[in-house]
Motif scaffolding. Structure first.
Motif, PDB file in Angstrom:
ATOM      1  N   ARG A   1       1.086  -1.183  -0.493  1.00  0.00           N
ATOM      2  CA  ARG A   1      -0.268   0.331  -0.128  1.00  0.00           C
ATOM      3  C   ARG A   1       0.829   1.216  -0.575  1.00  0.00           C
ATOM      4  NH1 ARG A   1      -0.489  -1.790   5.287  1.00  0.00           N
ATOM      5  NH2 ARG A   1       0.114  -0.056   6.971  1.00  0.00           N
ATOM      6  N   VAL A   2       0.284   2.244  -0.148  1.00  0.00           N
ATOM      7  CA  VAL A   2       1.144   3.424  -0.502  1.00  0.00           C
ATOM      8  C   VAL A   2       0.753   4.423   0.312  1.00  0.00           C
ATOM      9  CG1 VAL A   2       1.271   6.053  -2.034  1.00  0.00           C
ATOM     10  CG2 VAL A   2       0.152   4.148  -3.247  1.00  0.00           C
ATOM     11  N   GLU A   3       2.149   4.575   1.769  1.00  0.00           N
ATOM     12  CA  GLU A   3       2.193   5.096   2.659  1.00  0.00           C
ATOM     13  C   GLU A   3       2.337   6.699   2.721  1.00  0.00           C
ATOM     14  OE1 GLU A   3       2.515   4.159   6.575  1.00  0.00           O
ATOM     15  OE2 GLU A   3       1.417   2.830   5.116  1.00  0.00           O
ATOM     16  N   GLU A   4       2.779   7.477   1.466  1.00  0.00           N
ATOM     17  CA  GLU A   4       3.160   9.005   1.177  1.00  0.00           C
ATOM     18  C   GLU A   4       3.181   9.136  -0.370  1.00  0.00           C
ATOM     19  OE1 GLU A   4       6.999  11.250   1.586  1.00  0.00           O
ATOM     20  OE2 GLU A   4       6.947  10.130   3.025  1.00  0.00           O
ATOM     21  N   THR A   5       3.008  10.011  -0.454  1.00  0.00           N
ATOM     22  CA  THR A   5       3.513  10.389  -2.551  1.00  0.00           C
ATOM     23  C   THR A   5       3.383  12.071  -2.522  1.00  0.00           C
ATOM     24  OG1 THR A   5       2.157  10.161  -4.621  1.00  0.00           O
ATOM     25  CG2 THR A   5       0.589  10.111  -2.938  1.00  0.00           C
ATOM     26  N   ARG A   6       3.995  12.656  -3.099  1.00  0.00           N
ATOM     27  CA  ARG A   6       3.298  13.604  -3.883  1.00  0.00           C
ATOM     28  C   ARG A   6       4.354  13.215  -5.356  1.00  0.00           C
ATOM     29  NH1 ARG A   6       7.951  13.381  -0.053  1.00  0.00           N
ATOM     30  NH2 ARG A   6      10.031  14.046  -0.887  1.00  0.00           N
ATOM     31  N   PRO A   7       4.134  13.847  -6.309  1.00  0.00           N
ATOM     32  CA  PRO A   7       4.756  14.572  -7.701  1.00  0.00           C
ATOM     33  C   PRO A   7       6.704  14.328  -7.426  1.00  0.00           C
ATOM     34  CG  PRO A   7       3.755  16.367  -7.608  1.00  0.00           C
ATOM     35  CD  PRO A   7       3.627  15.208  -5.520  1.00  0.00           C
ATOM     36  N   GLY A   8       6.498  12.859  -8.204  1.00  0.00           N
ATOM     37  CA  GLY A   8       7.590  11.888  -8.417  1.00  0.00           C
ATOM     38  C   GLY A   8       8.764  11.266  -7.377  1.00  0.00           C
ATOM     39  N   HIS A   9       7.197  11.452  -6.624  1.00  0.00           N
ATOM     40  CA  HIS A   9       8.319  10.589  -4.780  1.00  0.00           C
ATOM     41  C   HIS A   9       7.065   9.536  -4.403  1.00  0.00           C
ATOM     42  CE1 HIS A   9       9.773  10.091  -0.875  1.00  0.00           C
ATOM     43  NE2 HIS A   9       8.942  10.601  -0.699  1.00  0.00           N
ATOM     44  N   VAL A  10       7.239   8.182  -3.633  1.00  0.00           N
ATOM     45  CA  VAL A  10       6.518   7.615  -3.577  1.00  0.00           C
ATOM     46  C   VAL A  10       6.681   6.763  -2.208  1.00  0.00           C
ATOM     47  CG1 VAL A  10       7.061   5.429  -4.914  1.00  0.00           C
ATOM     48  CG2 VAL A  10       4.658   6.188  -4.150  1.00  0.00           C
ATOM     49  N   VAL A  11       6.069   6.094  -1.322  1.00  0.00           N
ATOM     50  CA  VAL A  11       7.614   5.540  -0.313  1.00  0.00           C
ATOM     51  C   VAL A  11       5.795   4.784  -0.030  1.00  0.00           C
ATOM     52  CG1 VAL A  11       7.590   4.894   2.462  1.00  0.00           C
ATOM     53  CG2 VAL A  11       7.800   7.127   0.793  1.00  0.00           C
ATOM     54  N   LEU A  12       6.216   2.855  -0.287  1.00  0.00           N
ATOM     55  CA  LEU A  12       5.318   1.984   0.084  1.00  0.00           C
ATOM     56  C   LEU A  12       4.940   0.877   0.970  1.00  0.00           C
ATOM     57  CD1 LEU A  12       5.272   0.917  -4.426  1.00  0.00           C
ATOM     58  CD2 LEU A  12       3.680   2.898  -2.869  1.00  0.00           C
ATOM     59  N   ARG A  13       4.929   0.352   1.036  1.00  0.00           N
ATOM     60  CA  ARG A  13       4.603  -0.304   2.662  1.00  0.00           C
ATOM     61  C   ARG A  13       4.282  -1.824   2.505  1.00  0.00           C
ATOM     62  NH1 ARG A  13       5.592   0.196   7.991  1.00  0.00           N
ATOM     63  NH2 ARG A  13       5.405   1.928   7.475  1.00  0.00           N
ATOM     64  N   LEU A  14       5.366  -3.279   3.118  1.00  0.00           N
ATOM     65  CA  LEU A  14       5.006  -3.832   2.527  1.00  0.00           C
ATOM     66  C   LEU A  14       5.083  -4.328   3.642  1.00  0.00           C
ATOM     67  CD1 LEU A  14       4.873  -7.036   0.837  1.00  0.00           C
ATOM     68  CD2 LEU A  14       7.307  -6.703   1.271  1.00  0.00           C
ATOM     69  N   PRO A  15       3.185  -5.163   3.914  1.00  0.00           N
ATOM     70  CA  PRO A  15       3.426  -5.637   5.560  1.00  0.00           C
ATOM     71  C   PRO A  15       3.689  -6.705   5.848  1.00  0.00           C
ATOM     72  CG  PRO A  15       1.498  -5.517   4.229  1.00  0.00           C
ATOM     73  CD  PRO A  15       2.334  -5.042   3.489  1.00  0.00           C
ATOM     74  N   HIS A  16       4.773  -6.949   7.074  1.00  0.00           N
ATOM     75  CA  HIS A  16       5.032  -7.911   7.634  1.00  0.00           C
ATOM     76  C   HIS A  16       4.215  -9.447   7.211  1.00  0.00           C
ATOM     77  CE1 HIS A  16       6.859 -10.901  10.363  1.00  0.00           C
ATOM     78  NE2 HIS A  16       7.970 -11.523   9.206  1.00  0.00           N
TER      79      HIS A  16
ATOM     80  N   LEU B   1       7.907  -3.071   5.547  1.00  0.00           N
ATOM     81  CA  LEU B   1       9.286  -2.542   4.773  1.00  0.00           C
ATOM     82  C   LEU B   1       8.755  -1.756   4.338  1.00  0.00           C
ATOM     83  CD1 LEU B   1      11.078  -5.356   2.788  1.00  0.00           C
ATOM     84  CD2 LEU B   1      11.825  -4.638   5.126  1.00  0.00           C
ATOM     85  N   THR B   2       9.854  -0.215   4.001  1.00  0.00           N
ATOM     86  CA  THR B   2       8.664   0.537   2.895  1.00  0.00           C
ATOM     87  C   THR B   2      10.112   0.470   1.831  1.00  0.00           C
ATOM     88  OG1 THR B   2      10.318   2.156   4.326  1.00  0.00           O
ATOM     89  CG2 THR B   2       7.769   1.508   5.167  1.00  0.00           C
ATOM     90  N   ALA B   3      10.096   1.090   0.639  1.00  0.00           N
ATOM     91  CA  ALA B   3      10.427   1.249  -0.349  1.00  0.00           C
ATOM     92  C   ALA B   3      10.457   2.439  -0.558  1.00  0.00           C
ATOM     93  CB  ALA B   3      10.099   0.233  -1.414  1.00  0.00           C
ATOM     94  N   HIS B   4      11.311   3.286  -0.588  1.00  0.00           N
ATOM     95  CA  HIS B   4      11.369   4.839  -0.895  1.00  0.00           C
ATOM     96  C   HIS B   4      12.097   4.631  -2.186  1.00  0.00           C
ATOM     97  CE1 HIS B   4      10.474   6.202   2.768  1.00  0.00           C
ATOM     98  NE2 HIS B   4      10.885   4.628   3.193  1.00  0.00           N
TER      99      HIS B   4
END
Length: 138
Positions: free
Chosen positions: A22-37, A93-96
């Motif tokens: 799921r998406v944790e944070e977004t702004r144009p050209g930037h994203v942080v996705l979360r992968l739950p354990h 985990l979070t992917a930035h």
């Protein structure tokens, strides 16, 4: 695009929904996705499977490009990804991923491929993996 809109879009992809990304944070050209354990993404030792780590990282790069105001209208195709795994994780985990000004400049100057870096962190902010994904841009 808002967090809710991106989450809705990602959940239309069955594989992404299965992993629970799921998406944790977004702004144009930037994203942080979360992968739950959880059991669906873990290996036998209880750590998140490297395939799931790879998936959340690769997806973060694609979403960052797709949400960039100048590059989002262009077609992108992932050509290759290199990944370095640093440590296993038993936490979410979070992917930035962020599109840098250098990437935008390269595309605007006619580059047909760009490389985007993604960091994957665990619940303690430690590096779990680092990806370098090459995209063809048209």
């Amino acid at each position: 695009m808002s967090v809710a809109q991106l989450n809705h879009a990602l959940n239309t992809v069955p594989f992404v929904g299965t992993l629970g990304i799921r998406v944790e944070e977004t702004r144009p050209g930037h994203v942080v996705l979360r992968l739950p354990h959880g059991p669906a993404v873990c290996n036998l030792s209880g750590a998140i499977h490297t395939g799931a780590v790879f998936t959340v990282g690769e997806l973060a790069g694609a979403v960052a490009l797709a949400t960039h105001p100048e590059l989002g209208q262009k077609r992108q195709l992932q050509k290759s990804t290199k990944i370095k795994y640093y440590l296993p994780s038993t936490k979410d985990l979070t992917a930035h991923a962020t599109v840098t000004p250098e990437i935008v400049e390269a595309v605007n100057s006619g580059a047909e491929t760009v490389e985007l870096q993604v960091k994957v962190l665990d619940g303690h902010g430690q590096d779990v993996a680092e990806l370098s994904t090459r995209f063809a841009i048209k």
